[in-house]
Scaffold this active site. Structure first.
Site, PDB file in Angstrom:
ATOM      1  N   HIS A 158      -0.168  38.629  51.321  1.00 50.06           N
ATOM      2  CA  HIS A 158      -1.495  38.566  51.930  1.00 50.06           C
ATOM      3  C   HIS A 158      -2.079  37.158  51.902  1.00 50.06           C
ATOM      4  O   HIS A 158      -3.286  36.981  52.001  1.00 50.06           O
ATOM      5  CB  HIS A 158      -2.441  39.572  51.252  1.00 50.06           C
ATOM      6  CG  HIS A 158      -2.018  40.990  51.501  1.00 50.06           C
ATOM      7  ND1 HIS A 158      -2.455  42.043  50.732  1.00 50.06           N
ATOM      8  CD2 HIS A 158      -1.193  41.522  52.437  1.00 50.06           C
ATOM      9  CE1 HIS A 158      -1.912  43.169  51.184  1.00 50.06           C
ATOM     10  NE2 HIS A 158      -1.140  42.881  52.211  1.00 50.06           N
ATOM     11  N   CYS A 191     -11.937  21.096  59.828  1.00 44.39           N
ATOM     12  CA  CYS A 191     -10.666  20.413  60.080  1.00 44.39           C
ATOM     13  C   CYS A 191     -10.994  19.065  60.745  1.00 44.39           C
ATOM     14  O   CYS A 191     -12.020  18.957  61.430  1.00 44.39           O
ATOM     15  CB  CYS A 191      -9.837  21.282  61.033  1.00 44.39           C
ATOM     16  SG  CYS A 191      -8.286  20.510  61.528  1.00 44.39           S
TER      17      CYS A 191
HETATM   18  C1  BV8 Z   1      -1.823  45.309  59.495  1.00 43.22           C
HETATM   19  C2  BV8 Z   1      -6.843  40.187  51.729  1.00 43.22           C
HETATM   20  C3  BV8 Z   1      -0.997  45.503  61.675  1.00 43.22           C
HETATM   21  C4  BV8 Z   1      -7.120  39.329  50.596  1.00 43.22           C
HETATM   22  C5  BV8 Z   1      -6.590  42.542  51.944  1.00 43.22           C
HETATM   23  C6  BV8 Z   1      -7.319  49.940  61.275  1.00 43.22           C
HETATM   24  C7  BV8 Z   1      -7.324  48.659  61.824  1.00 43.22           C
HETATM   25  C8  BV8 Z   1      -6.435  47.683  61.412  1.00 43.22           C
HETATM   26  C9  BV8 Z   1      -5.496  47.987  60.460  1.00 43.22           C
HETATM   27  C10 BV8 Z   1      -5.518  49.232  59.914  1.00 43.22           C
HETATM   28  C11 BV8 Z   1      -6.388  50.229  60.319  1.00 43.22           C
HETATM   29  N1  BV8 Z   1      -6.136  51.332  59.572  1.00 43.22           N
HETATM   30  C12 BV8 Z   1      -5.134  51.080  58.708  1.00 43.22           C
HETATM   31  C13 BV8 Z   1      -4.758  49.830  58.913  1.00 43.22           C
HETATM   32  C14 BV8 Z   1      -3.771  49.127  58.222  1.00 43.22           C
HETATM   33  C15 BV8 Z   1      -4.501  48.287  57.145  1.00 43.22           C
HETATM   34  C16 BV8 Z   1      -4.613  49.172  55.922  1.00 43.22           C
HETATM   35  O1  BV8 Z   1      -3.641  49.327  55.229  1.00 43.22           O
HETATM   36  N2  BV8 Z   1      -5.801  49.741  55.661  1.00 43.22           N
HETATM   37  C17 BV8 Z   1      -5.923  50.633  54.516  1.00 43.22           C
HETATM   38  C18 BV8 Z   1      -7.282  50.468  53.871  1.00 43.22           C
HETATM   39  C19 BV8 Z   1      -5.639  52.057  54.995  1.00 43.22           C
HETATM   40  N3  BV8 Z   1      -3.655  47.152  56.914  1.00 43.22           N
HETATM   41  C20 BV8 Z   1      -3.889  46.018  57.550  1.00 43.22           C
HETATM   42  O2  BV8 Z   1      -4.849  45.783  58.269  1.00 43.22           O
HETATM   43  C21 BV8 Z   1      -2.809  44.985  57.334  1.00 43.22           C
HETATM   44  N4  BV8 Z   1      -2.392  44.487  58.597  1.00 43.22           N
HETATM   45  O3  BV8 Z   1      -1.622  46.473  59.290  1.00 43.22           O
HETATM   46  O4  BV8 Z   1      -1.526  44.669  60.666  1.00 43.22           O
HETATM   47  C22 BV8 Z   1      -2.172  46.060  62.425  1.00 43.22           C
HETATM   48  C23 BV8 Z   1      -3.038  45.180  63.027  1.00 43.22           C
HETATM   49  C24 BV8 Z   1      -4.094  45.725  63.783  1.00 43.22           C
HETATM   50  C25 BV8 Z   1      -4.260  47.114  63.882  1.00 43.22           C
HETATM   51  C26 BV8 Z   1      -3.386  47.971  63.200  1.00 43.22           C
HETATM   52  C27 BV8 Z   1      -2.348  47.449  62.460  1.00 43.22           C
HETATM   53  C28 BV8 Z   1      -3.368  43.844  56.498  1.00 43.22           C
HETATM   54  C29 BV8 Z   1      -3.595  44.339  55.076  1.00 43.22           C
HETATM   55  C30 BV8 Z   1      -4.058  43.182  54.184  1.00 43.22           C
HETATM   56  C31 BV8 Z   1      -5.522  43.348  53.921  1.00 43.22           C
HETATM   57  N5  BV8 Z   1      -5.955  42.302  53.046  1.00 43.22           N
HETATM   58  N6  BV8 Z   1      -7.174  41.556  51.325  1.00 43.22           N
HETATM   59  C32 BV8 Z   1      -8.584  39.299  50.301  1.00 43.22           C
HETATM   60  O5  BV8 Z   1      -9.416  39.198  51.203  1.00 43.22           O
HETATM   61  O6  BV8 Z   1      -8.875  39.378  49.119  1.00 43.22           O
HETATM   62  S1  BV8 Z   1      -6.774  44.077  51.255  1.00 43.22           S
HETATM   63  C33 BV8 Z   1      -6.652  44.058  49.573  1.00 43.22           C
HETATM   64  O7  BV8 Z   1      -5.989  45.281  49.231  1.00 43.22           O
HETATM   65  C34 BV8 Z   1      -5.822  42.981  48.922  1.00 43.22           C
HETATM   66  O8  BV8 Z   1      -4.983  42.275  49.813  1.00 43.22           O
HETATM   67  C35 BV8 Z   1      -4.953  43.736  47.978  1.00 43.22           C
HETATM   68  O9  BV8 Z   1      -3.826  43.034  47.738  1.00 43.22           O
HETATM   69  C36 BV8 Z   1      -4.722  44.985  48.713  1.00 43.22           C
HETATM   70  C37 BV8 Z   1      -4.237  46.114  47.842  1.00 43.22           C
HETATM   71  O10 BV8 Z   1      -5.158  46.258  46.773  1.00 43.22           O
HETATM   72  P1  BV8 Z   1      -4.549  46.284  45.289  1.00 43.22           P
HETATM   73  O11 BV8 Z   1      -3.923  44.977  45.018  1.00 43.22           O
HETATM   74  O12 BV8 Z   1      -3.705  47.482  45.120  1.00 43.22           O
HETATM   75  O13 BV8 Z   1      -5.863  46.345  44.416  1.00 43.22           O
HETATM   76  P2  BV8 Z   1      -6.835  47.587  44.167  1.00 43.22           P
HETATM   77  O14 BV8 Z   1      -8.123  47.035  43.656  1.00 43.22           O
HETATM   78  O15 BV8 Z   1      -6.847  48.480  45.362  1.00 43.22           O
HETATM   79  O16 BV8 Z   1      -6.125  48.410  42.994  1.00 43.22           O
HETATM   80  C38 BV8 Z   1      -5.985  47.825  41.698  1.00 43.22           C
HETATM   81  C39 BV8 Z   1      -5.039  48.719  40.920  1.00 43.22           C
HETATM   82  O17 BV8 Z   1      -4.813  48.112  39.647  1.00 43.22           O
HETATM   83  C40 BV8 Z   1      -5.605  50.091  40.650  1.00 43.22           C
HETATM   84  O18 BV8 Z   1      -4.582  51.066  40.862  1.00 43.22           O
HETATM   85  C41 BV8 Z   1      -6.007  50.037  39.161  1.00 43.22           C
HETATM   86  O19 BV8 Z   1      -5.843  51.305  38.532  1.00 43.22           O
HETATM   87  C42 BV8 Z   1      -5.013  49.064  38.613  1.00 43.22           C
HETATM   88  N7  BV8 Z   1      -5.468  48.285  37.446  1.00 43.22           N
HETATM   89  C43 BV8 Z   1      -6.708  47.810  37.202  1.00 43.22           C
HETATM   90  N8  BV8 Z   1      -6.694  47.095  36.044  1.00 43.22           N
HETATM   91  C44 BV8 Z   1      -5.419  47.106  35.592  1.00 43.22           C
HETATM   92  C45 BV8 Z   1      -4.635  47.868  36.477  1.00 43.22           C
HETATM   93  N9  BV8 Z   1      -3.308  48.073  36.291  1.00 43.22           N
HETATM   94  C46 BV8 Z   1      -2.747  47.513  35.200  1.00 43.22           C
HETATM   95  N10 BV8 Z   1      -3.429  46.755  34.312  1.00 43.22           N
HETATM   96  C47 BV8 Z   1      -4.765  46.544  34.472  1.00 43.22           C
HETATM   97  N11 BV8 Z   1      -5.429  45.806  33.562  1.00 43.22           N
END
Ligand code: BV8
Length: 243
Positions: free
Chosen positions: A113, A140
């Protein structure tokens, strides 16, 4: 505690999410204290928001630069970097943009990402890496606003990166997913490639995720504590029989 030994595996992939950096003080995205609870990504972290109001997007991203700049890699990041130094076949595929794996010493890192610390210009294509927090000049030299080199919702992931990460997953014999809610695609699908390749799958998390059933070992606890236990289990106790 599982009796996994890293030394039994040739190609280990660590697939990390925001929970990997939680102990470093970097907010996760979802769950308690999640950054998307505080900031609406449609206002601060997507192409439409950037096109509409780049200054506001930069205020948010400079705030995040400041936040992450004050964080250090945790013991979990350092253990993974140590394993890579000991074993050439260790790769990190991360969804994180904080750069903490690299600051801990990991070299084989795929940032699916993008990175908080890189920018690109959509007008002239100039790419830049800078750890300035905040980034003083968000323009830029060509006059356009620099764009954070981050994959926002709706952005396509780099096909080269996705191919390389998929390749690593398809050759893994051990996949360790750490701190990811398995809620964002296409990244969330990647561990299935390791499963299809016959790898042993380990999930380290505080709680179950929608993909927990995929995993052979579901280890519950913080990233650094569980990784330390795995490494201890992997390291023969002094005087113990060699395996
Ligand atoms: C794409 C960027 C093709 C960085 C992020 C509608 C329109 C467009 C797209 C979509 C749509 N519907 C669905 C999609 C696809 C979409 C998607 O997946 N949506 C989800 C919500 C359903 N994906 C996209 O858009 C991707 N591109 O598909 O392109 C496309 C294009 C157009 C139209 C259709 C398709 C791009 C996805 C990237 C998004 N970028 N952020 C930033 O800004 O910060 S999202 C964000 O979520 C981060 O990138 C992150 O990496 C990602 C996943 O999150 P996690 O890392 O898992 O973090 P989270 O907080 O969720 O969970 C933490 C976990 O850690 C928990 O389980 C917790 O229990 C655990 N934890 C906590 N503490 C600890 C721990 N574990 C261990 N130890 C600890 N101490």
């Amino acid at each position: 505690m599982t009796t996994l030994r890293f030394s039994d595996f040739a190609n280990v992939v660590f697939f990390t999410g925001a929970g990997m950096s939680a102990e470093s003080g970097v907010p996760t995205y979802r769950g308690r204290g999640g950054i998307w609870k505080e900031y609406d990504y449609e206002t601060y972290a997507c192409q439409t928001a950037f096109d509409r109001d780049p200054r506001r997007v930069w205020e948010f991203h400079n705030y995040r630069r400041g936040l992450v700049a004050g964080c250090e890699p945790n013991a979990g990041h350092r253990l993974i970097a140590q394993l890579e130094r000991e074993r050439p076949g260790v790769v990190v595929v991360t969804q994180n943009i904080d750069g903490l794996h690299q600051r801990a010493g990991s070299r084989n890192v795929f940032e699916l990402h993008g990175s908080l610390w890189r920018t690109r210009c959509e007008r002239c294509g100039k790419r830049e890496a800078s750890d300035d927090a905040p980034l003083a000049d968000v323009h830029c030299p060509c006059g356009a606003f620099k764009r954070p080199d981050i994959v926002w919702f709706g952005d396509m992931l780099s096909s080269d990166l996705l191919r390389a990460a998929s390749e690593a997953m398809s050759h893994a014999d051990l996949l360790v997913a750490i701190g990811t809610s398995a809620s964002v695609y296409p990244a969330a699908e990647l561990p299935r490639l390791a499963q299809r390749a016959g790898a042993v799958l380990v999930e380290i998390n505080l709680e179950d995720t929608p993909l927990s059933d995929l995993y052979d070992h579901r280890l519950r606890g913080t990233a650094s504590a569980i990784l330390a236990e795995l490494c201890d289990a992997a390291t023969p106790a002094p005087g113990s029989a060699p395996h």
